[in-house]
Structures are given as structure tokens and as C-alpha cells.
Design an enzyme around this catalytic site. Structure first.
Site, PDB file in Angstrom:
ATOM      1  N   CYS A 122      54.762  44.977  39.813  1.00 14.75           N
ATOM      2  CA  CYS A 122      54.432  43.579  39.478  1.00 14.75           C
ATOM      3  C   CYS A 122      55.567  42.671  39.938  1.00 14.75           C
ATOM      4  O   CYS A 122      55.358  41.612  40.526  1.00 14.75           O
ATOM      5  CB  CYS A 122      54.248  43.405  37.971  1.00 14.75           C
ATOM      6  SG  CYS A 122      53.150  44.585  37.171  1.00 14.75           S
ATOM      7  N   CYS A 173      56.154  41.233  43.555  1.00 15.18           N
ATOM      8  CA  CYS A 173      55.429  40.011  43.925  1.00 15.18           C
ATOM      9  C   CYS A 173      55.818  38.841  43.024  1.00 15.18           C
ATOM     10  O   CYS A 173      56.176  37.778  43.489  1.00 15.18           O
ATOM     11  CB  CYS A 173      53.914  40.234  43.837  1.00 15.18           C
ATOM     12  SG  CYS A 173      53.225  41.095  45.261  1.00 15.18           S
ATOM     13  N   HIS A 174      55.730  39.052  41.703  1.00 13.13           N
ATOM     14  CA  HIS A 174      55.774  37.912  40.776  1.00 13.13           C
ATOM     15  C   HIS A 174      57.187  37.464  40.392  1.00 13.13           C
ATOM     16  O   HIS A 174      57.346  36.452  39.710  1.00 13.13           O
ATOM     17  CB  HIS A 174      54.936  38.216  39.537  1.00 13.13           C
ATOM     18  CG  HIS A 174      53.482  38.417  39.878  1.00 13.13           C
ATOM     19  ND1 HIS A 174      52.656  37.368  40.198  1.00 13.13           N
ATOM     20  CD2 HIS A 174      52.725  39.535  39.984  1.00 13.13           C
ATOM     21  CE1 HIS A 174      51.447  37.833  40.473  1.00 13.13           C
ATOM     22  NE2 HIS A 174      51.453  39.144  40.358  1.00 13.13           N
ATOM     23  N   CYS A 189      33.549  32.902  10.858  1.00 12.53           N
ATOM     24  CA  CYS A 189      35.003  32.727  10.946  1.00 12.53           C
ATOM     25  C   CYS A 189      35.439  31.563  10.048  1.00 12.53           C
ATOM     26  O   CYS A 189      36.445  31.642   9.333  1.00 12.53           O
ATOM     27  CB  CYS A 189      35.432  32.408  12.372  1.00 12.53           C
ATOM     28  SG  CYS A 189      34.861  33.570  13.620  1.00 12.53           S
ATOM     29  N   CYS A 241      44.808  42.898  39.836  1.00 11.78           N
ATOM     30  CA  CYS A 241      46.109  43.216  40.441  1.00 11.78           C
ATOM     31  C   CYS A 241      46.249  44.725  40.636  1.00 11.78           C
ATOM     32  O   CYS A 241      46.731  45.180  41.675  1.00 11.78           O
ATOM     33  CB  CYS A 241      47.256  42.699  39.575  1.00 11.78           C
ATOM     34  SG  CYS A 241      47.902  41.089  40.083  1.00 11.78           S
ATOM     35  N   ARG A 280      42.132  39.926  34.912  1.00 15.63           N
ATOM     36  CA  ARG A 280      43.056  39.527  35.984  1.00 15.63           C
ATOM     37  C   ARG A 280      44.045  40.651  36.294  1.00 15.63           C
ATOM     38  O   ARG A 280      44.363  40.918  37.449  1.00 15.63           O
ATOM     39  CB  ARG A 280      43.809  38.252  35.585  1.00 15.63           C
ATOM     40  CG  ARG A 280      44.683  37.690  36.688  1.00 15.63           C
ATOM     41  CD  ARG A 280      43.822  37.237  37.847  1.00 15.63           C
ATOM     42  NE  ARG A 280      44.582  36.981  39.065  1.00 15.63           N
ATOM     43  CZ  ARG A 280      44.979  37.921  39.911  1.00 15.63           C
ATOM     44  NH1 ARG A 280      44.722  39.193  39.676  1.00 15.63           N
ATOM     45  NH2 ARG A 280      45.637  37.595  41.010  1.00 15.63           N
TER      46      ARG A 280
END
Lengths: 154, 253
Positions: free
Chosen positions: B169, B172-173, B68, B214, B210
Site C-alpha cells: 500500500c 503507492c499511497h 434505531c 486495490c 475500495r
């Protein structure tokens, strides 16, 4: 907390779903019911509920998992959610028929509710394969949970 | 009439801005000792992956034996601010790519090297190292032009109820931030910490890991790592996190 027999049962259900087309699996069936106002007065399929089994279902993270959102007066459950109303005293606030409708499909009363429909399979999106065409609770399980909730008078 | 309309527009813009501002990092929901641990590079376990990524950065790979650093030089300057602008549209292919996909694209297209497996240690390490160069900088993704349909698809996904439990989503969020889901407090869904070290996993993991957790939680299909749906969602999450600071490597429960 899950006993060996429950693990065995879950394994068997898993096996059944490997080999049995979902349409043939008994879990698929949705009971027909008649709502009167905000209640379903008659037990689903005329079944009698067992409150001991009901409490287990409420606590079980693999099935009802009710305590992810609700608090309830049960011992040895340190992690209880607070997104939804406490279940303490719910058996005094609501009739058995009202509890039944709210469990079966709360969205009939409030389309925007966060509460999942526990006995419905249609109108859902992107359901994981292992849960597809299966309600969260069978008719018997609905009756068991209703029976336990009805005991929560205070 | 016109001034009333203008007032309404200003009011609405104010309301939207307030929403963006009231969102807070999930870091603030952590107990103070974990917040302190994230802030201390000597104690933050995610820094192990950042350090490993730093080594990989200058390690030759692929048929051309290029690293890189041969093209990009010192990452602390060349990669500064890059992660804050991802996901982004790749000009050559027209595809929306997140940081993991950009790194792999660079490997296959420019280094004649094999793509690194998503969620493997090397890709997590390189992603964490590159994202870490943007720590403290505000998220600022493009959501216009070619990115617009992706942002819109991500927004639709975010607001769509899904899974056997039929939860979106947003329910909840947006609607229940700070409340408890079992023992965990619900975050505002800002994607600023990732890749992050999650205590539940005892290791570093990607944002898509993650998201898959969910999806499982609402008993919805877990989409593949790097799936277009999750990358679109990632863009939407980054767009709604506009101005929030990159934290990589975050520490989460």
C-alpha cells in the site's frame, strides 16, 4: 482492445486452472538463467523474441500492463502512468541483457524497487489464487517484450 | 547529550507530524467540477444513500419491531462524531468493529433483527447516514490499549508487499501520491470519504470494496468484506488520517 482469440485463450487458461493442479500447468515453469553483472546476456530457454507480440503484452492490461506505471511511445494509449521512467529510448540506454534482468527480477538490483518481478514466483505474499505459482510473463513473453523494448532507440 | 537527544526526538516528532499534515484528501485530486459536485448536496449522488439511510433509521426492524431511533433518537445529535471514532473496540466483546459491523451488531444484539448484508443497499445507506453526521469533524480513533495490536497489524499489512505484482500500500499511497496510475492520480489513502459514490461503480460503495479493488490491482487475494485484516487496516488508515475531516458521502472517480 482485446480480440476474440485472446478472450478465447484467457477462457481456456481459466478452464485449465479449474481442472489442472497448478503444479502440472505449463505456465508454472521458471526458466533458469545466469546473471552477469546487471544483465542476463542469454535469451531465456534460448527463445527468440517477437517484438510485435512484445508490444501487445506491454499494452495488455490483463498481462503486462506496463503502461499502468510507464509511458511509452505508442499510439492510441491516452492513459499512461508516470510512476516509473519512460520507456522511450530505453532500447538505447540499456542492452538487451540489461533489459532482460530488469524485467525478470529488478529487485536483484534494487530490493526496494516498485517494479514487480515479471518472471519469478517465490518470495511473494498473499497472491490471488488465479495468479499463484505463475509468473507475470512466461520465458517466451519475457523475450517478446525484451525484443520490443530493444526497438525503442529514441 | 541529553539535550541533543531531546532535540532529535522533537525533530522526529516534527517530521511525523509534517507527514500527517502533508497528506491530503483524494478530493483535491479530482477535477474542480467533481469537487464542486461533492460539495453540493443537491448534486452529490451519495446523498441519495444518506437520505435512504435517514428513512431506515426510524423504520422498525426485527422481532422486537424496534428502530434505531427508538434508542438513539435524533441521529443528527446522537450520532454526531461517532463515525470519526471508528473502527473502535466493542467493550462487550473486546472485538474491533468498524461502523458497518457496529450497526449490524446493534441489529442482532439489541433489535433481534438479521444482520444486513455487507455492501447491500441498506447497510450502505445506514452507514452513510451515520457517517454523514460526522461530516466536517476530525478523525480521532483510539489506537492505544486493546486497539493497539489491531493498529499494529494494520500497519504491518499496509507496509507488506503483496500479490503477484509484489507492491505494498505504502509504495503507492506514501511514495507516489499525486502521480498517475494509468489515468488515475494516486491518493494519500485517507479513509475519510467512505462510504463514497464512485463513478467507476456508478453507485455508493464501502471502504472495503475500495480496498478489494486495490488488492485486485496488485493481484493479491481479495479478502472478505469485514475481514479482520481489512478492519485492522481500516484502523491503521484512520489512525494515519488523524485530524483529517470526515467527508461522507465522498465522490470519487
Amino acid at each position: 482492445m482485446r480480440g476474440a482469440s485472446q478472450g478465447w485463450r484467457a477462457g481456456l487458461i481459466g478452464l485449465a486452472f479449474c481442472f489442472v493442479p497448478p503444479a502440472l500447468a505449463t505456465e508454472v515453469r521458471i526458466a533458469t538463467f545466469e546473471a552477469v553483472g546487471d544483465a542476463i546476456p542469454a535469451p531465456l530457454d534460448g527463445l527468440a523474441g517477437d517484438s510485435t507480440r512484445g508490444q501487445k503484452l506491454v499494452r495488455d492490461r490483463e498481462t503486462g500492463n506496463c503502461l499502468i506505471c510507464h509511458q511509452a511511445p505508442v499510439a492510441n494509449e491516452p492513459f499512461q502512468g508516470d510512476l516509473a521512467p519512460s520507456l522511450a529510448g530505453v532500447g538505447g540506454r540499456l542492452s538487451v541483457g540489461q533489459l532482460r534482468l530488469r524485467l525478470v527480477d529488478q529487485s536483484k538490483l534494487n530490493p526496494a524497487t516498485l517494479m514487480p518481478a515479471y518472471h519469478r514466483v517465490d518470495g511473494l505474499t498473499r497472491v490471488a489464487a488465479r495468479y499463484r505459482n505463475r509468473p507475470v510473463f512466461s520465458a517466451q513473453e519475457i523475450e517478446d517484450v525484451v525484443a520490443w523494448l530493444a526497438t525503442l532507440k529514441e | 547529550m541529553r539535550s541533543a537527544l531531546l532535540a532529535l526526538v522533537v525533530l522526529m516528532a516534527g517530521a511525523i507530524a509534517a507527514t500527517a499534515e502533508t497528506r491530503t484528501s483524494a478530493r483535491e485530486l479530482l477535477p474542480p467540477e467533481l469537487q464542486a459536485q461533492q460539495a453540493d448536496d443537491d448534486a452529490n449522488p451519495g446523498m441519495l444513500w444518506v437520505t435512504s439511510g435517514q428513512q431506515l433509521w426510524s423504520m422498525p426492524a426485527g422481532a422486537n419491531a424496534k428502530s434505531c431511533s427508538e434508542c438513539h433518537g435524533d441521529a443528527t445529535t446522537s450520532m454526531r462524531g461517532i463515525a470519526a471514532r471508528y473502527p473502535a473496540i466493542d467493550a462487550k466483546s473486546g472485538r474491533l468493529m468498524n461502523l458497518e459491523q457496529r450497526i449490524n451488531n446493534c441489529r442482532t444484539a439489541n433489535m433481534a433483527a438479521a444482520a444486513l448484508p455487507y455492501e447491500g443497499e441498506d447497510l450502505l445507506a445506514l452507514t452513510a447516514y451515520v457517517a454523514h453526521q460526522s461530516r466536517g469533524l476530525p478523525v480521532s480513533v483510539r489506537i492505544d490499549n486493546a486497539a493497539a495490536p489491531h493498529f499494529e497489524a494494520g500497519r504491518r499489512f499496509y507496509f507488506e508487499r503483496q500479490g503477484q505484482l509484489n507492491v505494498s500500500c505504502s509504495q503507492c499511497h506514501d511514495d507516489n501520491v499525486g502521480r498517475r496510475l494509468r489515468g488515475d492520480r494516486i491518493s494519500s489513502g485517507l479513509p475519510t470519504a467512505w462510504p463514497a459514490y464512485r463513478l467507476d461503480w456508478q453507485k455508493m460503495g464501502s471502504l472495503h470494496r475500495r480496498l478489494r479493488a486495490c488488492s485486485l490491482g496488485v493481484r493479491a487475494e481479495q479478502l472478505d468484506f469485514g475481514s479482520p485484516e481489512y478492519v485492522n487496516l481500516e484502523l491503521y488508515l484512520a489512525g494515519r488520517a488523524d485530524g483529517h475531516l470526515v467527508e461522507t458521502p465522498g465522490l470519487r472517480k
